[in-house]
Design an enzyme around this catalytic site. Structure first.
Site, PDB file in Angstrom:
ATOM      1  N   CYS A  44      -0.887   4.128   8.193  1.00  0.00           N
ATOM      2  CA  CYS A  44      -0.115   3.281   7.291  1.00  0.00           C
ATOM      3  C   CYS A  44      -0.899   1.998   7.065  1.00  0.00           C
ATOM      4  O   CYS A  44      -1.153   1.244   8.009  1.00  0.00           O
ATOM      5  CB  CYS A  44       1.251   2.964   7.891  1.00  0.00           C
ATOM      6  SG  CYS A  44       2.322   4.399   8.060  1.00  0.00           S
ATOM      7  N   TYR A  45      -1.307   1.767   5.805  1.00  0.00           N
ATOM      8  CA  TYR A  45      -2.091   0.581   5.453  1.00  0.00           C
ATOM      9  C   TYR A  45      -1.160  -0.487   4.890  1.00  0.00           C
ATOM     10  O   TYR A  45      -0.287  -0.200   4.060  1.00  0.00           O
ATOM     11  CB  TYR A  45      -3.149   0.929   4.401  1.00  0.00           C
ATOM     12  CG  TYR A  45      -4.279   1.741   4.965  1.00  0.00           C
ATOM     13  CD1 TYR A  45      -5.416   1.119   5.474  1.00  0.00           C
ATOM     14  CD2 TYR A  45      -4.216   3.134   5.004  1.00  0.00           C
ATOM     15  CE1 TYR A  45      -6.462   1.857   5.999  1.00  0.00           C
ATOM     16  CE2 TYR A  45      -5.259   3.880   5.531  1.00  0.00           C
ATOM     17  CZ  TYR A  45      -6.370   3.234   6.024  1.00  0.00           C
ATOM     18  OH  TYR A  45      -7.406   3.967   6.549  1.00  0.00           O
ATOM     19  N   PHE A  46      -1.404  -1.719   5.326  1.00  0.00           N
ATOM     20  CA  PHE A  46      -0.578  -2.844   4.905  1.00  0.00           C
ATOM     21  C   PHE A  46      -1.446  -3.895   4.225  1.00  0.00           C
ATOM     22  O   PHE A  46      -2.616  -4.069   4.566  1.00  0.00           O
ATOM     23  CB  PHE A  46       0.118  -3.470   6.129  1.00  0.00           C
ATOM     24  CG  PHE A  46       1.148  -2.564   6.736  1.00  0.00           C
ATOM     25  CD1 PHE A  46       2.485  -2.669   6.367  1.00  0.00           C
ATOM     26  CD2 PHE A  46       0.782  -1.597   7.660  1.00  0.00           C
ATOM     27  CE1 PHE A  46       3.436  -1.826   6.917  1.00  0.00           C
ATOM     28  CE2 PHE A  46       1.727  -0.750   8.216  1.00  0.00           C
ATOM     29  CZ  PHE A  46       3.059  -0.861   7.850  1.00  0.00           C
ATOM     30  N   LEU A 108      -0.234   2.096   1.380  1.00  0.00           N
ATOM     31  CA  LEU A 108      -0.795   3.442   1.334  1.00  0.00           C
ATOM     32  C   LEU A 108      -0.535   4.147   2.657  1.00  0.00           C
ATOM     33  O   LEU A 108      -0.618   3.529   3.718  1.00  0.00           O
ATOM     34  CB  LEU A 108      -2.313   3.390   1.083  1.00  0.00           C
ATOM     35  CG  LEU A 108      -3.055   4.727   1.037  1.00  0.00           C
ATOM     36  CD1 LEU A 108      -2.657   5.531  -0.196  1.00  0.00           C
ATOM     37  CD2 LEU A 108      -4.557   4.515   1.051  1.00  0.00           C
TER      38      LEU A 108
END
Length: 182
Positions: A44-46, A108
């Site tokens: 999980c991209y932040f 994403l």
């Protein structure tokens, strides 16, 4: 976390595999130590929305959950290409909630199947990403910035022994590839 994943710098070469079977054959001939095989990873991209997003600064923040190994990581990369730090966490849901509380947005999600092998001081990952294909990453992490050039050369030599060519080199991150595809 194993010694293979300690350090604030990572020298990494990524290759698009034309034949995963052939690559694995070369790899097995080197008698690697197996860390894990066919693990499912959920990344999980932040990032921030507005202001100065991390992506524009060549930085990324990722929470990774690996199953069935149960490994959970908080990973920060950049701004330099070789800069990478990761730390084990016990609660990935809480870490994601904390990032959201600090004003980050989930930008994403990537899912991949990954196997990790150790070849001496180096580690090799074999990844499959739906829609992107099969990849091999050869890497080493270190705190010694002066060794980055030498390690890159040694990784290129290892790649040749594993049947990988310069034509297969992939300079984009999985995040970049997925974003371009999506």
């Amino acid at each position: 976390m194993t010694q293979h994943f300690k350090g604030k710098y990572e020298v990494e070469l990524k290759y698009k595999l034309t034949s995963k079977t052939q690559f694995l054959s070369y790899l097995q001939a080197m008698n690697p130590e197996i860390m894990l095989e066919d693990n499912l990873e959920h990344d999980c991209y932040f990032d921030f929305v507005g202001g100065s997003p991390l992506k524009e600064q060549n930085k990324s923040v990722c929470i990774r959950n690996m199953q069935p190994s149960g490994i959970k990581l908080w990973i920060v990369k950049g701004p330099e290409a070789d800069r990478c730090e990761a730390v084990n966490i016990t609660d990935s849901d809480k870490a994601k909630s904390m990032l959201l509380t600090m004003g980050f947005n989930l930008v994403l999600e990537l899912r991949k199947t990954r196997s990790i092998y150790f070849i001496g001081k180096f580690h090799a990952t074999v990844d499959h990403l739906e829609g992107l294909g099969d990849f091999a990453e050869l890497a080493i992490m270190t705190d010694d910035e002066s060794m980055l050039g030498q390690y890159k050369q040694e990784l290129l030599e290892l790649a040749a022994k594993l049947g990988l060519t310069d034509a297969q080199l992939e300079s984009r991150s999985y995040r970049e590839m997925q974003t371009l595809q999506g």
